[in-house]
Design an enzyme around this catalytic site. Structure first.
Site, PDB file in Angstrom:
ATOM      1  N   ASN A  62       0.823  -1.210   0.000  1.00  0.00           N
ATOM      2  CA  ASN A  62       0.000   0.000   0.000  1.00  0.00           C
ATOM      3  C   ASN A  62       0.857   1.260   0.000  1.00  0.00           C
ATOM      4  O   ASN A  62       1.911   1.317   0.633  1.00  0.00           O
ATOM      5  CB  ASN A  62      -1.032   0.003   1.137  1.00  0.00           C
ATOM      6  CG  ASN A  62      -0.453  -0.295   2.504  1.00  0.00           C
ATOM      7  OD1 ASN A  62       0.472  -1.069   2.652  1.00  0.00           O
ATOM      8  ND2 ASN A  62      -1.004   0.341   3.519  1.00  0.00           N
ATOM      9  N   GLU A  64       0.354   5.254   0.591  1.00  0.00           N
ATOM     10  CA  GLU A  64      -0.591   6.250   1.099  1.00  0.00           C
ATOM     11  C   GLU A  64      -0.220   7.655   0.642  1.00  0.00           C
ATOM     12  O   GLU A  64       0.827   7.876   0.011  1.00  0.00           O
ATOM     13  CB  GLU A  64      -0.668   6.143   2.629  1.00  0.00           C
ATOM     14  CG  GLU A  64      -1.210   4.770   3.035  1.00  0.00           C
ATOM     15  CD  GLU A  64      -1.456   4.626   4.529  1.00  0.00           C
ATOM     16  OE1 GLU A  64      -1.005   5.486   5.319  1.00  0.00           O
ATOM     17  OE2 GLU A  64      -2.112   3.634   4.901  1.00  0.00           O
ATOM     18  N   CYS A  73      -4.229   0.592  -2.325  1.00  0.00           N
ATOM     19  CA  CYS A  73      -4.036  -0.682  -1.632  1.00  0.00           C
ATOM     20  C   CYS A  73      -2.965  -1.526  -2.311  1.00  0.00           C
ATOM     21  O   CYS A  73      -2.745  -1.435  -3.528  1.00  0.00           O
ATOM     22  CB  CYS A  73      -5.329  -1.496  -1.649  1.00  0.00           C
ATOM     23  SG  CYS A  73      -6.665  -0.835  -0.661  1.00  0.00           S
ATOM     24  N   GLU A  75      -3.039  -4.701  -3.049  1.00  0.00           N
ATOM     25  CA  GLU A  75      -3.541  -5.656  -4.054  1.00  0.00           C
ATOM     26  C   GLU A  75      -3.691  -4.992  -5.419  1.00  0.00           C
ATOM     27  O   GLU A  75      -3.390  -5.592  -6.451  1.00  0.00           O
ATOM     28  CB  GLU A  75      -4.897  -6.220  -3.614  1.00  0.00           C
ATOM     29  CG  GLU A  75      -4.847  -7.031  -2.330  1.00  0.00           C
ATOM     30  CD  GLU A  75      -5.054  -6.186  -1.071  1.00  0.00           C
ATOM     31  OE1 GLU A  75      -4.674  -4.996  -1.065  1.00  0.00           O
ATOM     32  OE2 GLU A  75      -5.594  -6.727  -0.099  1.00  0.00           O
ATOM     33  N   CYS A 112      -9.931  -5.579   0.519  1.00  0.00           N
ATOM     34  CA  CYS A 112     -11.093  -4.693   0.648  1.00  0.00           C
ATOM     35  C   CYS A 112     -12.018  -4.862  -0.558  1.00  0.00           C
ATOM     36  O   CYS A 112     -11.654  -5.474  -1.573  1.00  0.00           O
ATOM     37  CB  CYS A 112     -10.637  -3.238   0.795  1.00  0.00           C
ATOM     38  SG  CYS A 112     -10.182  -2.454  -0.773  1.00  0.00           S
ATOM     39  N   CYS A 115     -10.710  -3.667  -3.939  1.00  0.00           N
ATOM     40  CA  CYS A 115      -9.698  -4.572  -4.506  1.00  0.00           C
ATOM     41  C   CYS A 115     -10.351  -5.843  -5.042  1.00  0.00           C
ATOM     42  O   CYS A 115      -9.964  -6.356  -6.089  1.00  0.00           O
ATOM     43  CB  CYS A 115      -8.634  -4.913  -3.461  1.00  0.00           C
ATOM     44  SG  CYS A 115      -7.511  -3.540  -3.151  1.00  0.00           S
TER      45      CYS A 115
HETATM   46  N1  THU Z   1      -5.185  -1.637   2.552  1.00  0.00           N
HETATM   47  C1  THU Z   1      -4.633  -2.450   1.605  1.00  0.00           C
HETATM   48  O1  THU Z   1      -3.511  -2.244   1.127  1.00  0.00           O
HETATM   49  N2  THU Z   1      -5.372  -3.502   1.195  1.00  0.00           N
HETATM   50  C2  THU Z   1      -6.610  -3.810   1.649  1.00  0.00           C
HETATM   51  O2  THU Z   1      -7.251  -4.706   1.123  1.00  0.00           O
HETATM   52  C3  THU Z   1      -7.174  -3.079   2.773  1.00  0.00           C
HETATM   53  C4  THU Z   1      -6.477  -1.826   3.139  1.00  0.00           C
HETATM   54  C5  THU Z   1      -4.406  -0.464   2.962  1.00  0.00           C
HETATM   55  C6  THU Z   1      -5.001   0.840   2.514  1.00  0.00           C
HETATM   56  C7  THU Z   1      -4.453   1.784   3.561  1.00  0.00           C
HETATM   57  O3  THU Z   1      -3.170   2.232   3.136  1.00  0.00           O
HETATM   58  C8  THU Z   1      -4.298   0.936   4.798  1.00  0.00           C
HETATM   59  O4  THU Z   1      -4.332  -0.409   4.370  1.00  0.00           O
HETATM   60  C9  THU Z   1      -5.380   1.153   5.842  1.00  0.00           C
HETATM   61  O5  THU Z   1      -6.637   1.032   5.286  1.00  0.00           O
END
Ligand code: THU
Length: 160
Positions: A62, A64, A73, A75, A112, A115
């Site tokens: 991920n 940000e 994310c 994925e 999520c 994704c």
């Molecule tokens: N996140 C992911 O990378 N994948 C997911 O399926 C769920 C959430 C990341 C997004 C964000 O940077 C952090 O986790 C908190 O939500």
């Protein structure tokens, strides 16, 4: 009126050692990829590893952003990287691992909803299901037989 039943199944493993050698190898790649996450806001680090049909392993984590919705994310970083480097090459399996610098992530962390939707496009196009294996930092590991088993009533191009 009628009722329909939606069922899906998954296998739960108690630890990494219980996985097949290939699943273990891929999960270790996801764990390593997690280490390169850029997550200064959530402190939640996610790593994704895709094994492709040509033997390549494509990683994502991920990323940000100070403008929170502009992050991405793990994925989707991984699957878009795979799509851009190896267009049309089938995905064999996906491993995901998550950890946090503020809590111990001891539950399996599934992808999520956004994704799942993104990944479903690839599974549908390749006409072959790919297993999704996911975990936290420690604890149980879940393996689903396909992406679509995680996304009942999904939206796809047939509706357009
Ligand atoms: N996140 C992911 O990378 N994948 C997911 O399926 C769920 C959430 C990341 C997004 C964000 O940077 C952090 O986790 C908190 O939500």
């Amino acid at each position: 009126m009628k009722q329909i039943k939606i069922t899906s199944s998954a296998t739960v493993y108690s630890n990494l050692g219980a996985l097949s050698t290939e699943d273990q190898m891929l999960m270790n790649k996801a764990i390593k990829a997690r280490g390169n996450a850029y997550a200064p806001y959530s402190k939640f680090h996610v790593g994704a590893a895709l094994l492709l049909d040509n033997g390549e392993i494509v990683l994502g984590n991920n990323q940000e952003n100070a403008a929170y919705p502009s992050g991405m994310c793990a994925e989707r970083v991984a699957v878009w990287q795979a799509g851009s480097l190896f267009p049309g090459v089938k995905i064999k399996k996906l491993a995901i691992s998550a950890s946090s610098t503020i809590t111990k992530v001891d539950k399996p962390i599934g992808p999520c909803g956004a994704c799942r939707q993104t990944l479903s496009e690839y599974e549908i196009n390749q006409k072959e299901p790919f297993p999704v294996i996911f975990m936290g930092e420690v604890g149980e590991i879940v393996k689903t037989p396909s992406l679509l088993s995680l996304l009942p009533f999904s939206f796809d191009s047939s509706y357009l």
